[in-house]
Design an enzyme around this catalytic site. Structure first.
Site, PDB file in Angstrom:
ATOM      1  N   GLU A 192      10.301 -20.636 -15.725  1.00 36.72           N
ATOM      2  CA  GLU A 192       9.804 -21.643 -14.790  1.00 36.72           C
ATOM      3  C   GLU A 192       8.281 -21.600 -14.784  1.00 36.72           C
ATOM      4  O   GLU A 192       7.679 -20.525 -14.966  1.00 36.72           O
ATOM      5  CB  GLU A 192      10.342 -21.342 -13.378  1.00 36.72           C
ATOM      6  CG  GLU A 192       9.818 -22.320 -12.326  1.00 36.72           C
ATOM      7  CD  GLU A 192      10.567 -22.249 -10.992  1.00 36.72           C
ATOM      8  OE1 GLU A 192      11.480 -21.414 -10.853  1.00 36.72           O
ATOM      9  OE2 GLU A 192      10.216 -23.050 -10.099  1.00 36.72           O
ATOM     10  N   GLU A 213      18.614 -27.107  -7.001  1.00 42.86           N
ATOM     11  CA  GLU A 213      18.847 -26.682  -5.606  1.00 42.86           C
ATOM     12  C   GLU A 213      18.563 -27.800  -4.606  1.00 42.86           C
ATOM     13  O   GLU A 213      17.799 -27.620  -3.646  1.00 42.86           O
ATOM     14  CB  GLU A 213      17.997 -25.440  -5.277  1.00 42.86           C
ATOM     15  CG  GLU A 213      18.395 -24.233  -6.097  1.00 42.86           C
ATOM     16  CD  GLU A 213      17.741 -22.926  -5.666  1.00 42.86           C
ATOM     17  OE1 GLU A 213      16.778 -22.945  -4.885  1.00 42.86           O
ATOM     18  OE2 GLU A 213      18.204 -21.868  -6.130  1.00 42.86           O
ATOM     19  N   GLU A 238      21.040 -19.399 -12.288  1.00 43.73           N
ATOM     20  CA  GLU A 238      20.057 -18.464 -11.726  1.00 43.73           C
ATOM     21  C   GLU A 238      20.835 -17.272 -11.196  1.00 43.73           C
ATOM     22  O   GLU A 238      21.654 -17.421 -10.278  1.00 43.73           O
ATOM     23  CB  GLU A 238      19.228 -19.097 -10.603  1.00 43.73           C
ATOM     24  CG  GLU A 238      18.252 -20.135 -11.103  1.00 43.73           C
ATOM     25  CD  GLU A 238      17.272 -20.621 -10.044  1.00 43.73           C
ATOM     26  OE1 GLU A 238      16.941 -19.841  -9.126  1.00 43.73           O
ATOM     27  OE2 GLU A 238      16.859 -21.791 -10.140  1.00 43.73           O
TER      28      GLU A 238
HETATM   29  O1  AHR Z   1      13.915 -18.263  -9.546  1.00 47.62           O
HETATM   30  C1  AHR Z   1      13.062 -18.453  -8.461  1.00 47.62           C
HETATM   31  C2  AHR Z   1      13.468 -19.637  -7.603  1.00 47.62           C
HETATM   32  O2  AHR Z   1      14.684 -19.354  -7.000  1.00 47.62           O
HETATM   33  C3  AHR Z   1      13.698 -20.942  -8.311  1.00 47.62           C
HETATM   34  O3  AHR Z   1      12.544 -21.676  -8.499  1.00 47.62           O
HETATM   35  C4  AHR Z   1      14.615 -21.655  -7.373  1.00 47.62           C
HETATM   36  O4  AHR Z   1      15.479 -22.542  -8.043  1.00 47.62           O
HETATM   37  C5  AHR Z   1      15.358 -20.555  -6.660  1.00 47.62           C
HETATM   38  O5  AHR Z   1      15.342 -20.724  -5.296  1.00 47.62           O
END
Ligand code: AHR
Length: 517
Positions: A43, A189, A308
């Site tokens: 990210e 999310e 994730e």
């Molecule tokens: O991985 C860190 C964050 O965690 C991401 O940006 C988000 O999708 C999640 O809340």
């Protein structure tokens, strides 16, 4: 797993050895291994991209500015698909900012992490980085501040061969071949109040369905991921999945799951059993997806994209001021340093993903470099492995063929969060093409060595070719910038394979892996 009621005494003064047994049978096959289960996540957050994978001027940087020492570690880690560019970041991202001549790219505010985004890395550079690391790019589209049109534009720019405005722009930008990106996340999310443009399940379900249907009109072979709940603790968990899928079921291929774990209040026992929560999470989402399937009389079975998962000391980060009012480029954010105990829990989470591989088709370790990551870097300096690096790299390398679910008999221990938890967890894989098998085990006891006898006669294995364990007398030992090699894999001692019975002794709080041939 059958857990006997003879609970082990976790308060015993002197260490003892507790027996456990398991049977591994080819008949208990879960699913063939899809390498996407070993995916990861990059990210635009903190120092994951900038000062992480990308650092022009670093002694190992290539012509794109990518650190080749990091590339080598990513290859050793063995991650497969890489989700990009977010995460929360994607919900305010304009993909166009990251393509074209670098010197003309706009500098913007990233509202998700309150940072400055220079856009020096964008789609084309990142796709080149994926090639360097032998990984598959999995792209997320912004459904927070943007919508169907921008998703379609990005799809055309990325995947259309040539002859259209956006494919010709990609070619003019120096990328003649289309990226041919297969997996696409429809936002991130979207149930979370922290998410830019977050919305109700009803609204997101409709938007996901319309976006997915439009993208599949362009290319029906795309694999699309609808956002599930951002965690199983969300008040709308379950209901969110139901509503979103009732709108989008026929248009999407996966529903996402996100889960992070941490030790809380010094309760190591509950923490070591975190994979029980992941198991519950998966079963709940599968049940909800199947409920919608039957309600809609659909013939399609949805898979989960666990895109994730990790250990994340989120409570501590929330209490810190690392995400603050300053506008900084690549601030140090979410830089957790992991212990042996963290790596044991982490290894167990990966085992749980394998155990559910019939439904968890794809997964992404969040994240890859510096930000809650197995790989750490210093600007101008070293790159090194965190404790969590080891279970991931070994599992990705050894788990081949198909997953087998062992039948396990073992004692239990009491946890405050999960009640009685099995002391041991086991999963196996076998590859009929090579005859190689692998067994992955966790001992969750804090005090007892476990002697596990595993009937592997069905695997026709005669020799143990590798035996690794992650364990330390200090369960909180870590690899740090100044002590990068404090924790590493050790050879698992006291392993025997005789007459089809594999016997191993597992130290307290340990993760282990064996390769058989
Ligand atoms: O991985 C860190 C964050 O965690 C991401 O940006 C988000 O999708 C999640 O809340």
């Amino acid at each position: 797993m059958t857990a006997t009621s003879t609970a082990a005494s976790e308060t015993a003064a002197a260490p003892t050895t507790i027996p456990a047994t398991a049977v591994i049978s080819r008949a208990a096959a879960v699913a063939p291994i899809d390498r996407r289960i070993f995916g990861s996540f990059v990210e635009h957050l903190g120092r994951c991209v900038y000062d992480g994978i990308y650092e022009p001027g670093h002694p190992t940087a290539n012509e794109d500015g990518f650190r080749l020492d990091v590339v080598e570690l990513v290859k050793e880690l063995g991650s497969t698909t890489i989700r990009y560019p977010g995460g929360n970041f994607v919900s305010g991202y304009r993909w166009e900012d990251g393509v074209g001549p670098r010197e003309q790219r706009p500098v913007r505010r990233d509202l998700a992490w309150h940072a400055i985004e220079t856009n020096q890395v964008g789609l084309n550079e990142f796709a080149r980085w994926c090639k360097l690391t032998n990984s598959e790019l999995m792209m997320a589209v912004n459904l927070g501040t943007r919508g169907i049109e921008e998703a379609l534009d990005l799809l055309e720019y990325a995947n259309h061969p040539s002859g259209t405005a956006l494919s010709e722009k990609r070619i003019a930008d120096g990328t003649p071949e289309p990226h041919n990106i297969r997996m696409w996340c429809l936002g991130n999310e979207m149930d979370g109040p922290w998410q830019i443009g977050h919305m109700s399940a009803e609204n997101y379900g409709r938007l996901a369905a319309r976006t997915a249907s439009a993208m599949k009109t362009a290319d029906s072979s795309l694999e699309l991921v609808a956002c599930g709940s951002s965690g199983s603790a969300m008040p709308t968990f379950g209901e969110w999945e139901r509503v979103v899928l009732e709108h989008s079921y026929e248009h999407v291929d996966y529903i996402s799951c996100h889960a992070y774990y941490q030790e809380r209040n010094g309760d190591l026992g509950s923490y070591l059993a975190s994979s029980l929560d992941m198991q519950y999470f998966i079963e709940t989402v599968v049940a909800t997806a199947d409920h919608v399937k039957h309600k809609l009389r659909s013939s399609k079975t949805l898979k989960l994209s666990f895109d994730e998962w990790n250990i994340w000391y989120l409570d501590e980060h929330r209490a810190s001021d690392e995400v603050n009012d300053e506008w900084r480029v690549a601030p140090r954010q979410l830089e957790d340093v992991y212990s042996v105990a963290d790596a044991v829990v982490f290894g167990n989470l990966l085992m749980t993903l394998l155990k559910n591989h019939d439904r968890v088709g794809s997964a992404s370790l969040a994240q890859l470099v510096n930000v809650i990551a197995p790989i750490m870097t210093e600007p101008g300096g070293d790159a090194w492995r965190q404790t969590t690096f080891f279970p991931f790299s070994v599992t990705s390398r050894l788990a081949r063929g198909e997953v087998l679910l062992p039948r396990v008999s073992c004692g239990t221990y009491s946890t405050a969060v999960y009640g009685e938890a099995p002391l041991v967890d086991v999963v196996a894989t076998t590859d009929s093409a090579t005859g190689a098998s692998a067994v992955f085990l966790v001992n969750r006891s804090q005090t007892e060595t476990l002697e596990v006898s595993i009937d592997v006669s069905d695997l026709d294995a005669t020799v143990v070719t590798e035996a690794h364990t992650l364990h330390d007398e200090d369960v909180y030992a870590k690899n740090t910038r100044t002590d990068q090699g404090r924790v590493s894999l050790k050879e698992l001692q006291e392993v025997s394979l005789q007459d089809g019975v594999l016997t191993v002794r597992l130290a307290p709080v340990s993760w282990s892996a064996l390769a058989l041939a």
